[in-house]
Design an enzyme around this catalytic site. Structure first.
Site, PDB file in Angstrom:
ATOM      1  N   LYS A 134     -68.457  -2.535 120.489  1.00 37.82           N
ATOM      2  CA  LYS A 134     -67.047  -3.152 121.010  1.00 37.82           C
ATOM      3  C   LYS A 134     -66.983  -4.600 120.813  1.00 37.82           C
ATOM      4  O   LYS A 134     -66.001  -5.137 120.661  1.00 37.82           O
ATOM      5  CB  LYS A 134     -66.661  -2.469 122.515  1.00 37.82           C
ATOM      6  CG  LYS A 134     -66.288  -1.159 122.284  1.00 37.82           C
ATOM      7  CD  LYS A 134     -65.284  -0.668 123.474  1.00 37.82           C
ATOM      8  CE  LYS A 134     -64.835   0.534 123.484  1.00 37.82           C
ATOM      9  NZ  LYS A 134     -65.164   1.468 124.553  1.00 37.82           N
ATOM     10  N   ARG A 135     -68.100  -5.212 121.383  1.00 36.08           N
ATOM     11  CA  ARG A 135     -68.016  -6.496 121.237  1.00 36.08           C
ATOM     12  C   ARG A 135     -67.740  -7.263 119.941  1.00 36.08           C
ATOM     13  O   ARG A 135     -67.307  -8.188 119.860  1.00 36.08           O
ATOM     14  CB  ARG A 135     -69.567  -6.863 121.545  1.00 36.08           C
ATOM     15  CG  ARG A 135     -69.761  -8.439 121.853  1.00 36.08           C
ATOM     16  CD  ARG A 135     -71.194  -8.435 122.487  1.00 36.08           C
ATOM     17  NE  ARG A 135     -72.217  -7.900 121.776  1.00 36.08           N
ATOM     18  CZ  ARG A 135     -73.141  -8.412 120.852  1.00 36.08           C
ATOM     19  NH1 ARG A 135     -72.680  -9.462 120.430  1.00 36.08           N
ATOM     20  NH2 ARG A 135     -73.790  -7.643 120.114  1.00 36.08           N
TER      21      ARG A 135
END
Ligand code: GLU
Length: 484
Positions: free
Chosen positions: A254-255
């Protein structure tokens, strides 16, 4: 079975059948969507079939909302299966039936080793610093000696000598020594099938000819082959696609901006054709082609062009593609997509026809549907308009004085159309010995509350005579009496 080999298979003669088999334990993520796309394209390219299978055997983690989100995301991308989806859990009996067949033919055995015994052996191996292998004495036990009252698992009898080679469409020839393949469990002690068994049985029963999936499953392929060969089934052709990495080369998370497909659609305002094109280019290419239509993708797609190294996720590329597809998209369709975003932003009943008319000048300035909605907002703003700080700063007394003069000029324009409006303001600028910008800047601020917008004459036409004059008048009235 001393050694085995899974040939790359031929796509001639047999109808190609591919499948996308997500586990519905999370939403449809970007990697899954790409796997679906490659399977869809491969099937389309070869005039074959593309099937869906929901691998919902993990009952605790498989959820209804996740299943819905997967179908929803696939439909949005135009990657619906060619037949109704197969649900794996519903086929447990069939999986157990195959386990029984493998038992009967001697390709599997009942293993009565307990968890404790296994743990003990594992520890001993660790202490002796040798790799732990299941070396069950039950492997060759005569079925007549199988206890009737003790709990057991069913293990497959993996070959112990020789080696197995898979000719993978992406990875090339991959060889594993058979001694590295353990006698893995195919049926648990409660009689439920394991993932390894279920996948193989379903692929066979669905007639899958090509298994195209992430390369995190490459090791599984060697184990799955043991079952396939035990049953004497056709070996599918494998294509294990490298996983997607983030822009920094680390595993995608997700980063890096890797989200569920729904987030690209809803939160980021990405068009499906943009994500389709983006996913296609993620690990596959056709020369230097950047913008590839669905039709061209089907025509060109080939697993041979899938790269062997992980591709890197690049959100800027996706945004660029999205900008391209926004400019290509039909105005009416974009208006329909932008309308709910305006409503959500608090604009009541935005006029769809007006939004559609405005689209040609709005879409050239936006990279996603959110930017499109922001750009369109001035059309539906109610007086008194809200002003950005920059726009407010432009509305000096001098500028308000000019707006009063502009109001007077435009009031007399009878034909409220682009050319007449342009001619009128240009003439005015000339009369005053000013650059057009000196008029356009405060005018834009008065009309839109912003310092950026589509061309000022487009803005006047879109807002129409009454609304334009009212907005100009409102700012001119606020003048403190200074004149040009
Ligand atoms: N259900 C597996 C997954 O979501 C895929 C299994 C397969 O493609 O063979 O990773």
């Amino acid at each position: 079975m001393a050694s085995g080999s899974a040939s790359s298979g031929s796509t001639t003669g047999k109808t190609v059948v591919t499948r996308f088999a997500p586990s519905p334990t999370g939403y449809l993520h970007i990697g899954g969507a790409r796997t679906a796309l490659f399977n869809w394209l491969f099937a389309r390219h070869h005039g074959g079939k593309y099937l869906l299978r929901i691998e919902d055997t993990d009952r605790a983690r498989s959820t209804e909302p996740a299943i819905d989100a997967i179908f929803d995301g696939l439909t949005w991308l135009g990657l619906d299966g060619d037949e109704p989806a197969t649900f794996q859990f519903a086929r447990s009996d069939r999986h157990a039936e195959v386990a029984a067949a493998l038992l009967a033919s001697g390709h599997a055995y009942r293993c009565y080793l307990t968890q404790e015994e296994l743990a003990e052996r594992r520890q001993k191996a660790q202490e002796a610093r040798r790799p732990f292998r299941i070396d069950s004495e039950w492997r060759d036990a005569d079925p007549s000696t199988w206890p009737a009252d003790k709990s057991y698992v069913v293990r497959v009898k993996a070959p112990r000598d020789g080696e197995t080679t898979i000719s993978d469409l992406v990875q090339g020839e991959v060889t594993v020594r058979n001694e590295e393949i353990d006698d893995f469990v195919i049926l648990r002690s409660d009689g439920t099938p394991t993932y390894m068994l279920a996948v193989v049985v379903d692929d066979n029963d669905m007639g899958v000819t090509h298994v195209l999936r992430g390369d995190d499953h490459l090791n599984n392929a060697f184990r799955q082959l043991v079952i396939i060969q035990g049953m004497g089934w056709d070996v599918p052709t494998y294509g294990h696609v490298p996983l997607i990495h983030g822009s920094d080369g680390a595993k995608l998370s997700k980063r890096h901006g890797a989200l569920g497909v729904d987030a690209y659609r809803d939160d980021m305002g990405v068009l499906p054709e943009a994500l389709f094109n983006y996913l296609l280019r993620l690990g596959w290419g056709h020369g230097d082609e950047e913008f590839i239509s669905r039709e061209k993708a089907v025509e060109w797609f080939d697993m041979a062009d899938v790269g062997k190294s992980p591709s890197r996720f690049d959100i800027a590329k996706l945004q660029n593609l999205n900008g391209h597809y926004l400019r290509e998209a039909e105005d009416a369709r974009l208006a329909e997509l932008v309308l709910p975003r305006l409503v959500q932003a608090g604009y009541e009943n935005p006029d769809l026809a007006l939004l559609t008319r405005a689209m040609p000048v709005l879409k050239v300035r936006a990279k996603d549907l959110n930017e499109l909605a922001e750009g369109a907002a001035f059309l539906f703003a109610k007086r008194p308009l809200a002003f950005s700080e920059k726009a407010q700063a432009l509305l000096t007394d001098e500028a308000r004085g000019r707006l009063a003069a502009i109001h007077e000029r435009l009031f007399s324009v009878s034909d409220w159309a682009l050319e007449a409006l342009e001619a009128s303001l240009k003439a005015m600028a000339e009369d005053l010995g000013l650059g057009l910008g000196k008029l356009a800047q405060p005018l834009r601020a008065a009309l839109t509350g912003q310092t950026t917008s589509p061309g000022i004459f487009d803005v006047l036409v879109l807002l129409g005579r009454d609304e334009s004059l009212a907005r100009i008048g409102a700012q001119a009235d606020a003048a403190t009496g200074s004149h040009i």
